[in-house]
Design a protein around this motif. Sequence first.
Motif, mmCIF file in Angstrom:
data_model
loop_
_atom_site.group_PDB
_atom_site.id
_atom_site.type_symbol
_atom_site.label_atom_id
_atom_site.label_comp_id
_atom_site.label_asym_id
_atom_site.label_seq_id
_atom_site.Cartn_x
_atom_site.Cartn_y
_atom_site.Cartn_z
ATOM 1 N N ILE A 188 0.853 -1.188 0.000
ATOM 2 C CA ILE A 188 0.000 0.000 0.000
ATOM 3 C C ILE A 188 0.889 1.239 0.000
ATOM 4 O O ILE A 188 1.765 1.375 0.861
ATOM 5 N N PRO A 189 0.709 2.163 -0.945
ATOM 6 C CA PRO A 189 1.590 3.338 -1.012
ATOM 7 C C PRO A 189 1.547 4.179 0.257
ATOM 8 O O PRO A 189 0.545 4.198 0.986
ATOM 9 N N ASN A 190 2.626 4.888 0.497
ATOM 10 C CA ASN A 190 2.737 5.708 1.700
ATOM 11 C C ASN A 190 1.702 6.822 1.715
ATOM 12 O O ASN A 190 1.264 7.248 2.793
ATOM 13 N N PHE A 191 1.258 7.286 0.545
ATOM 14 C CA PHE A 191 0.282 8.379 0.539
ATOM 15 C C PHE A 191 -1.097 7.904 0.995
ATOM 16 O O PHE A 191 -1.977 8.721 1.252
ATOM 17 N N LYS A 192 -1.295 6.586 1.094
ATOM 18 C CA LYS A 192 -2.535 6.048 1.639
ATOM 19 C C LYS A 192 -2.373 5.561 3.073
ATOM 20 O O LYS A 192 -3.305 5.641 3.878
ATOM 21 N N LEU A 193 -1.198 5.041 3.400
ATOM 22 C CA LEU A 193 -0.944 4.515 4.744
ATOM 23 C C LEU A 193 0.502 4.815 5.116
ATOM 24 O O LEU A 193 1.423 4.150 4.660
ATOM 25 N N ASP A 194 0.675 5.820 5.960
ATOM 26 C CA ASP A 194 2.005 6.231 6.404
ATOM 27 C C ASP A 194 2.638 5.102 7.212
ATOM 28 O O ASP A 194 2.044 4.594 8.168
ATOM 29 N N LYS A 195 3.843 4.695 6.821
ATOM 30 C CA LYS A 195 4.478 3.546 7.458
ATOM 31 C C LYS A 195 4.899 3.827 8.897
ATOM 32 O O LYS A 195 5.159 2.885 9.667
ATOM 33 N N ARG A 196 4.934 5.087 9.299
ATOM 34 C CA ARG A 196 5.245 5.396 10.686
ATOM 35 C C ARG A 196 4.151 4.895 11.625
ATOM 36 O O ARG A 196 4.399 4.657 12.814
ATOM 37 N N LEU A 197 2.947 4.697 11.099
ATOM 38 C CA LEU A 197 1.876 4.128 11.907
ATOM 39 C C LEU A 197 2.189 2.685 12.280
ATOM 40 O O LEU A 197 1.900 2.231 13.396
ATOM 41 N N ILE A 198 2.787 1.942 11.347
ATOM 42 C CA ILE A 198 3.177 0.554 11.621
ATOM 43 C C ILE A 198 4.334 0.526 12.604
ATOM 44 O O ILE A 198 4.362 -0.296 13.535
ATOM 45 N N ASP A 199 5.308 1.417 12.412
ATOM 46 C CA ASP A 199 6.457 1.468 13.326
ATOM 47 C C ASP A 199 6.017 1.797 14.749
ATOM 48 O O ASP A 199 6.564 1.263 15.720
ATOM 49 N N ARG A 200 5.028 2.651 14.877
ATOM 50 C CA ARG A 200 4.502 3.023 16.184
ATOM 51 C C ARG A 200 3.893 1.804 16.877
ATOM 52 O O ARG A 200 4.103 1.600 18.085
ATOM 53 N N ARG A 201 3.146 1.000 16.132
ATOM 54 C CA ARG A 201 2.559 -0.211 16.697
ATOM 55 C C ARG A 201 3.635 -1.235 17.060
ATOM 56 O O ARG A 201 3.517 -1.953 18.053
ATOM 57 N N ARG A 202 4.675 -1.320 16.241
ATOM 58 C CA ARG A 202 5.730 -2.292 16.534
ATOM 59 C C ARG A 202 6.342 -2.023 17.903
ATOM 60 O O ARG A 202 6.605 -2.959 18.666
ATOM 61 N N GLU A 261 5.413 -6.193 -8.003
ATOM 62 C CA GLU A 261 6.820 -5.996 -8.350
ATOM 63 C C GLU A 261 7.131 -4.499 -8.437
ATOM 64 O O GLU A 261 8.281 -4.094 -8.267
ATOM 65 N N TYR A 262 6.088 -3.726 -8.704
ATOM 66 C CA TYR A 262 6.245 -2.282 -8.935
ATOM 67 C C TYR A 262 6.050 -1.440 -7.675
ATOM 68 O O TYR A 262 6.882 -0.596 -7.340
ATOM 69 N N LEU A 263 4.974 -1.667 -6.957
ATOM 70 C CA LEU A 263 4.617 -0.785 -5.842
ATOM 71 C C LEU A 263 5.632 -0.759 -4.692
ATOM 72 O O LEU A 263 5.900 0.315 -4.137
ATOM 73 N N PRO A 264 6.208 -1.904 -4.283
ATOM 74 C CA PRO A 264 7.113 -1.853 -3.122
ATOM 75 C C PRO A 264 8.301 -0.919 -3.287
ATOM 76 O O PRO A 264 8.720 -0.284 -2.320
ATOM 77 N N ASP A 265 8.835 -0.818 -4.500
ATOM 78 C CA ASP A 265 10.014 0.037 -4.698
ATOM 79 C C ASP A 265 9.709 1.506 -4.442
ATOM 80 O O ASP A 265 10.576 2.262 -3.995
ATOM 81 N N ALA A 266 8.495 1.937 -4.729
ATOM 82 C CA ALA A 266 8.134 3.335 -4.487
ATOM 83 C C ALA A 266 8.212 3.642 -2.991
ATOM 84 O O ALA A 266 8.701 4.700 -2.584
ATOM 85 N N THR A 267 7.741 2.712 -2.174
ATOM 86 C CA THR A 267 7.831 2.911 -0.719
ATOM 87 C C THR A 267 9.278 2.863 -0.262
ATOM 88 O O THR A 267 9.702 3.659 0.598
ATOM 89 N N ARG A 268 10.046 1.941 -0.814
ATOM 90 C CA ARG A 268 11.459 1.859 -0.429
ATOM 91 C C ARG A 268 12.185 3.167 -0.745
ATOM 92 O O ARG A 268 12.947 3.681 0.074
ATOM 93 N N ARG A 269 11.943 3.709 -1.926
ATOM 94 C CA ARG A 269 12.601 4.966 -2.297
ATOM 95 C C ARG A 269 12.156 6.098 -1.375
ATOM 96 O O ARG A 269 12.966 6.949 -0.991
ATOM 97 N N ALA A 270 10.864 6.111 -1.016
ATOM 98 C CA ALA A 270 10.343 7.183 -0.155
ATOM 99 C C ALA A 270 11.030 7.195 1.208
ATOM 100 O O ALA A 270 11.107 8.241 1.856
ATOM 101 N N TYR A 271 11.531 6.031 1.631
ATOM 102 C CA TYR A 271 12.207 5.939 2.928
ATOM 103 C C TYR A 271 13.716 5.764 2.785
ATOM 104 O O TYR A 271 14.388 5.295 3.701
ATOM 105 N N GLY A 272 14.237 6.144 1.606
ATOM 106 C CA GLY A 272 15.680 6.156 1.402
ATOM 107 C C GLY A 272 16.315 4.793 1.256
ATOM 108 O O GLY A 272 17.525 4.650 1.485
ATOM 109 N N LYS A 273 15.537 3.796 0.854
ATOM 110 C CA LYS A 273 16.072 2.445 0.697
ATOM 111 C C LYS A 273 16.297 2.135 -0.777
ATOM 112 O O LYS A 273 15.694 2.746 -1.659
ATOM 113 N N GLU A 274 17.168 1.172 -1.027
ATOM 114 C CA GLU A 274 17.465 0.774 -2.398
ATOM 115 C C GLU A 274 16.285 -0.022 -2.976
ATOM 116 O O GLU A 274 15.756 -0.915 -2.315
#
Length: 514
Positions: A188-202, A261-274
């Motif tokens: 799910i793209p970050n513009f729909k679900l900010d991944k910091r919400l998952i990190d907060r739950r972790r 195959e396409y969507l995960p890379d967009a999230t990785r780039r948004a968080y500075g990952k390869e």
Amino acid sequence: MGDPRGFMKVRERKNYACRPVEERIKDWQDVHSESGVQSWTVQQAARCMDCGTPFCMTGCPLGNVIPEFNDLIRMERWEDAYNRLSTTNNFPEVTGRICPALCESACVLGIHQPATTICNDEQAIIEKAWDEGYVKPLQAQRFTDQTVAIVGSGPAGLACAQQLTRAGHTVVVYEKDDEIGGLMRYGIPNFKLDKRLIDRRRKQMEAEGTVFRTSVNVGKDVAWDELHTRYDAVVVAIGSSVPRDINIPGRELDGIHFAMEYLPDATRRAYGKEPVNNIDAKDKHVVVIGGGDTGSDCLGTAIRQGAKDVTVLQIMPREPSERPDNQPWPMYSRLYSKTTSMQEGGTYVYNTDSVRYIGENGEEELPENAQVLNSATASGYVTDGSGKVTGLRIVQVAPGENGPFTHQEGTEKVIPADLILISVGFLHPDTRMLERQLPVELDSRGNIARNDDFATDRKGVFVCGDAGRGQSLVVWAIAEGRSCAAAVDRYLTDSDSELPAPIVASQRPLSLPR
């Protein structure tokens, strides 16, 4: 109920406002300009009718006690509202943002007015709870000597893990990716679900005692049968990850990819990952095959990456604007509504099937009645062969005697496509390594078979979420995770479980949105 006439006083439904399109497509932040408690939140919650038979609760797989938390919002008793909501829902920050709201479709008020804003209310409660410090780690009252391995950290695996940890068991969650969350993280793209919400739950779950092992691919880095030997119970929550393909001529051409195959890379780039697959839509003609939520996510992602244009193809007709006769209230009704990505651009084409992928090396003789939509890219097409994809031949469809869809003669068109994304769902979980190392029975659809206690035919091995149910919704995954946890707790303690169980494995939604 404090105000039985609340729905008569406030008839207008109010939703969270979105940021201007021209602003939000330049970044990967939340598309909404509002979240949490707003000036109108209490009024909207007061619209809840507190029906004698609250169909919203039966529509919700989690069994959320919606009239109660709505009335607590109306009275601004936020901590009580949080306690009521968290009793049934482990992750309301997720369901409040990406759930298709089966509850709202079943809302009695929706018969003659816009339904109550249940998703917004959930989001308001949980954000207020985090802000005020109501969300705290819930430590187990007593600890057992039982251990559980949960494979997969999507919503089903996380819900199951949190419940079992709170029951006092030692729980270890294995995740093949570098971060937890499953498709919530990288699907799910970050513009729909900010991944910091998952990190907060972790952080909350780790404080409760749940242990996470990321970047561990069970079946390769550690064997399934080893987990079975090492732990008292194993829960398979690997999701449904084998994509459904559109295997028409030209499939071997470069530039044709599955959405996941396409969507995960967009999230990785948004968080500075390869990036892993390094697929980018910049300056490309993009075609998305499949018009569901994932297709919409591909659209919004491609727009942000700077695609020349994006066309989304849907074999089904456009959804109706009003509830059809075959989807009566309180069933879920899939009605036409523009997603935030659809508001940003792109073209949706309905009643359309894909016929052939077209590549760059050689030429194809087009049929006389074929219409090339972009003559600048019409030369150099081949029907199949090596090279880069440059186009897609499509045809209009209609219901027919020989099947659900019949190609309409004389309607073929060729559309330019430098990048084609296949987004037509998933077939079943990837069980190749599981079957080799810890064989379990599969059902006729390729999902892992289980009984009403979520148990497989292998003693001590359970399954929940899409891996057993088939491709479904995040709210069903959370519900299954909670119910599976209760079943595992009963198995480990050989007694009744105090953990709540909202559903059984045999239950299915009356009408599942695609």
